[in-house]
Design an enzyme around this catalytic site. Structure first.
Site, PDB file in Angstrom:
ATOM      1  N   ASP A 195      26.035  48.075  41.555  1.00  0.00           N
ATOM      2  CA  ASP A 195      26.962  48.219  41.777  1.00  0.00           C
ATOM      3  C   ASP A 195      28.174  49.344  40.925  1.00  0.00           C
ATOM      4  OD1 ASP A 195      30.418  47.648  39.997  1.00  0.00           O
ATOM      5  OD2 ASP A 195      29.744  45.376  40.634  1.00  0.00           O
ATOM      6  N   ASP A 217      27.602  52.301  44.916  1.00  0.00           N
ATOM      7  CA  ASP A 217      28.572  52.639  45.452  1.00  0.00           C
ATOM      8  C   ASP A 217      28.165  52.294  47.108  1.00  0.00           C
ATOM      9  OD1 ASP A 217      30.769  53.571  46.928  1.00  0.00           O
ATOM     10  OD2 ASP A 217      31.278  55.318  45.925  1.00  0.00           O
ATOM     11  N   VAL A 218      28.454  51.161  47.452  1.00  0.00           N
ATOM     12  CA  VAL A 218      28.916  50.720  48.173  1.00  0.00           C
ATOM     13  C   VAL A 218      29.372  51.405  49.955  1.00  0.00           C
ATOM     14  CG1 VAL A 218      28.875  48.110  47.707  1.00  0.00           C
ATOM     15  CG2 VAL A 218      31.026  49.742  48.540  1.00  0.00           C
ATOM     16  N   ASN A 236      29.288  41.509  48.556  1.00  0.00           N
ATOM     17  CA  ASN A 236      30.783  40.893  47.849  1.00  0.00           C
ATOM     18  C   ASN A 236      31.391  41.869  47.261  1.00  0.00           C
ATOM     19  OD1 ASN A 236      32.032  39.378  45.764  1.00  0.00           O
ATOM     20  ND2 ASN A 236      31.142  41.069  44.291  1.00  0.00           N
ATOM     21  N   TYR A 257      43.526  45.846  52.502  1.00  0.00           N
ATOM     22  CA  TYR A 257      42.923  44.634  52.411  1.00  0.00           C
ATOM     23  C   TYR A 257      43.163  43.378  53.527  1.00  0.00           C
ATOM     24  CZ  TYR A 257      41.060  41.322  48.722  1.00  0.00           C
ATOM     25  OH  TYR A 257      40.309  39.810  48.736  1.00  0.00           O
ATOM     26  N   LYS A 272      39.835  42.732  55.748  1.00  0.00           N
ATOM     27  CA  LYS A 272      39.193  41.478  55.357  1.00  0.00           C
ATOM     28  C   LYS A 272      39.183  40.760  56.459  1.00  0.00           C
ATOM     29  CE  LYS A 272      38.042  41.381  51.203  1.00  0.00           C
ATOM     30  NZ  LYS A 272      36.502  41.572  50.368  1.00  0.00           N
ATOM     31  N   THR A 298      40.025  36.597  38.521  1.00  0.00           N
ATOM     32  CA  THR A 298      38.598  37.929  38.034  1.00  0.00           C
ATOM     33  C   THR A 298      40.021  39.303  37.908  1.00  0.00           C
ATOM     34  OG1 THR A 298      39.045  38.459  40.480  1.00  0.00           O
ATOM     35  CG2 THR A 298      37.515  36.866  40.113  1.00  0.00           C
ATOM     36  N   THR A 329      42.650  40.004  39.763  1.00  0.00           N
ATOM     37  CA  THR A 329      44.152  38.992  39.625  1.00  0.00           C
ATOM     38  C   THR A 329      44.310  38.800  38.571  1.00  0.00           C
ATOM     39  OG1 THR A 329      42.281  37.222  39.585  1.00  0.00           O
ATOM     40  CG2 THR A 329      43.161  37.863  42.219  1.00  0.00           C
TER      41      THR A 329
HETATM   42  N1  LIG Z   1      39.657  37.367  43.280  1.00  0.00           N
HETATM   43  C1  LIG Z   1      40.436  36.916  44.192  1.00  0.00           C
HETATM   44  O1  LIG Z   1      41.165  36.224  44.404  1.00  0.00           O
HETATM   45  C2  LIG Z   1      39.924  37.124  45.728  1.00  0.00           C
HETATM   46  C3  LIG Z   1      40.219  36.655  46.512  1.00  0.00           C
HETATM   47  C4  LIG Z   1      39.696  36.880  48.091  1.00  0.00           C
HETATM   48  C5  LIG Z   1      39.066  37.813  47.854  1.00  0.00           C
HETATM   49  N2  LIG Z   1      37.826  38.349  46.923  1.00  0.00           N
HETATM   50  C6  LIG Z   1      37.187  38.855  47.369  1.00  0.00           C
HETATM   51  O2  LIG Z   1      35.875  38.949  46.184  1.00  0.00           O
HETATM   52  C7  LIG Z   1      35.332  39.927  46.374  1.00  0.00           C
HETATM   53  C8  LIG Z   1      34.781  40.163  44.828  1.00  0.00           C
HETATM   54  O3  LIG Z   1      36.227  40.391  44.055  1.00  0.00           O
HETATM   55  P1  LIG Z   1      36.437  39.447  42.299  1.00  0.00           P
HETATM   56  O4  LIG Z   1      37.676  39.026  42.266  1.00  0.00           O
HETATM   57  O5  LIG Z   1      35.658  39.410  42.136  1.00  0.00           O
HETATM   58  O6  LIG Z   1      36.902  41.616  41.893  1.00  0.00           O
HETATM   59  P2  LIG Z   1      36.418  42.054  40.581  1.00  0.00           P
HETATM   60  O7  LIG Z   1      37.250  43.681  40.687  1.00  0.00           O
HETATM   61  O8  LIG Z   1      36.000  41.395  39.601  1.00  0.00           O
HETATM   62  O9  LIG Z   1      34.846  42.656  41.500  1.00  0.00           O
HETATM   63  C9  LIG Z   1      34.660  43.254  42.262  1.00  0.00           C
HETATM   64  C10 LIG Z   1      33.361  44.262  42.086  1.00  0.00           C
HETATM   65  O10 LIG Z   1      32.927  44.989  43.241  1.00  0.00           O
HETATM   66  C11 LIG Z   1      33.035  46.240  42.187  1.00  0.00           C
HETATM   67  N3  LIG Z   1      33.139  47.876  43.469  1.00  0.00           N
HETATM   68  C12 LIG Z   1      34.103  47.778  44.035  1.00  0.00           C
HETATM   69  N4  LIG Z   1      34.306  48.979  44.275  1.00  0.00           N
HETATM   70  C13 LIG Z   1      32.596  49.106  45.151  1.00  0.00           C
HETATM   71  C14 LIG Z   1      31.781  49.999  45.689  1.00  0.00           C
HETATM   72  N5  LIG Z   1      32.887  51.130  46.343  1.00  0.00           N
HETATM   73  N6  LIG Z   1      30.733  50.027  45.407  1.00  0.00           N
HETATM   74  C15 LIG Z   1      30.102  49.279  44.127  1.00  0.00           C
HETATM   75  N7  LIG Z   1      30.875  48.129  43.993  1.00  0.00           N
HETATM   76  C16 LIG Z   1      31.968  48.286  43.818  1.00  0.00           C
HETATM   77  C17 LIG Z   1      33.961  46.321  41.353  1.00  0.00           C
HETATM   78  O11 LIG Z   1      33.126  47.562  40.360  1.00  0.00           O
HETATM   79  C18 LIG Z   1      33.857  44.946  40.650  1.00  0.00           C
HETATM   80  O12 LIG Z   1      32.293  44.469  39.782  1.00  0.00           O
HETATM   81  C19 LIG Z   1      36.099  41.270  46.684  1.00  0.00           C
HETATM   82  O13 LIG Z   1      34.934  41.448  47.884  1.00  0.00           O
HETATM   83  C20 LIG Z   1      37.389  40.598  47.107  1.00  0.00           C
HETATM   84  O14 LIG Z   1      38.151  41.519  47.605  1.00  0.00           O
HETATM   85  C21 LIG Z   1      38.869  37.557  46.191  1.00  0.00           C
END
Ligand SMILES: NC(=O)c1ccc[n+]([C@@H]2O[C@H](COP(=O)([O-])OP(=O)(O)OC[C@H]3O[C@@H](n4cnc5c(N)ncnc54)[C@H](O)[C@@H]3O)[C@@H](O)[C@H]2O)c1
Length: 251
Positions: free
Chosen positions: A37, A63-64, A90, A156, A160, A191, A194
């Site tokens: 992360d 960084d992904v 993720n 987004y 996705k 999270t 959101t």
């Molecule tokens: N929360 C929701 O409602 C929801 C719904 C559908 C899909 N998702 C997906 O689930 C996944 C996780 O989301 P979340 O809700 O836990 O969000 P979050 O923001 O809590 O976690 C995302 C994590 O990704 C890390 N990140 C962001 N950019 C990065 C990069 N360039 N390199 C490395 N790490 C990076 C962030 O630092 C964070 O720790 C995401 O792909 C999101 O799109 C979330």
């Protein structure tokens, strides 16, 4: 015996939210986990919590969107745990705009780079190792926004959607080597991503109505699905879309 006994996993974006829940679930089931992360403090603290509960985990800053960071994270897994069986792609971001007319090319590019290109780079980095071992599971976190046009962010939605079909492409490409790839499509999960929108009472009420089961998701709801797809229980499942959305897209 844990459901992931002896396996090694890399979870991108594992510092918090859904990724952190995946890392904890995996470790509880016997996997050693590398958490990759950008967030160093949160990532180290999540790894630390897992270790304090008797699991195996390490944090690696990554960084992904950077190929070299993937190589480093994989080297960390190999050096410390000797192998890599599972990748959870993720990490993700969302840049919301009130309407399509406000979206900038920079919003689009940034989102595609993390959510789409990041997933490609992750798969590209782990595939040779998994191919060599003739075993592996790649779990890509897409969204219900990758299935239907509901996102408040143009990039987004597109990113996705790309993850959804790229996962099927991967499944076909890697099946001859017994490497599986599946996508997960969460509904709205509580999270940091959101938190702001869910803090608004009207938005929360709308969200409860949109999810027939009458609640938004918790990170653990998604981690449970990721655990199944990561484990050998899903050994005949590849190219599948696991929708975990409280019924949002069932209507
Ligand atoms: N929360 C929701 O409602 C929801 C719904 C559908 C899909 N998702 C997906 O689930 C996944 C996780 O989301 P979340 O809700 O836990 O969000 P979050 O923001 O809590 O976690 C995302 C994590 O990704 C890390 N990140 C962001 N950019 C990065 C990069 N360039 N390199 C490395 N790490 C990076 C962030 O630092 C964070 O720790 C995401 O792909 C999101 O799109 C979330």
């Amino acid at each position: 015996m844990g459901r992931l006994e002896g396996k090694v996993a890399l979870v991108s974006g594992g510092a918090r939210g859904i990724g952190a829940a995946c890392a904890s679930f995996f470790a509880r089931e016997g996997a050693a986990v590398v958490i990759g992360d950008l967030l160093e403090k949160e990532g180290a603290s999540t790894a630390d919590q897992i270790v304090r509960s008797g699991g195996r985990a390490r944090f690696e800053r990554m960084d992904v969107t950077a190929e070299a960071d993937w190589d480093r994270a994989i080297a960390t897994a190999s050096r410390n745990y000797g192998r890599l069986d599972i990748l959870v792609n993720n990490a993700g971001i969302a840049i919301a705009r009130p309407s399509f007319f406000e979206v900038t090319p920079s919003d689009w590019e940034k989102t595609m780079a993390v959510n789409s290109t990041g997933v490609f780079l992750g798969a590209r980095a782990v595939a040779p190792l998994m191919k060599e071992r003739r075993s592996g599971s790649i779990v890509n976190i897409s969204s219900i926004s990758g299935l239907v046009g509901i996102s408040a962010s143009a990039g987004y939605a597109a990113s996705k959607g790309a993850v959804r079909v790229f996962t099927k492409y991967l499944a076909i490409q890697l099946a001859p080597f017994n490497v599986r790839a599946n996508s997960i499509h969460p509904g709205v999960v509580r999270t940091d991503l959101t938190a702001k929108s869910l803090a608004d009472a009207a938005a929360m009420k709308r969200n409860l109505e949109l999810h027939p089961l009458g609640r938004v998701g918790q990170p653990e709801d998604i981690a449970a699905g990721a655990l199944y797809l990561a484990s050998d229980e899903s050994s005949w499942v590849t190219g599948a879309e696991l929708v975990i959305d409280g019924g949002y897209t069932a209507r």
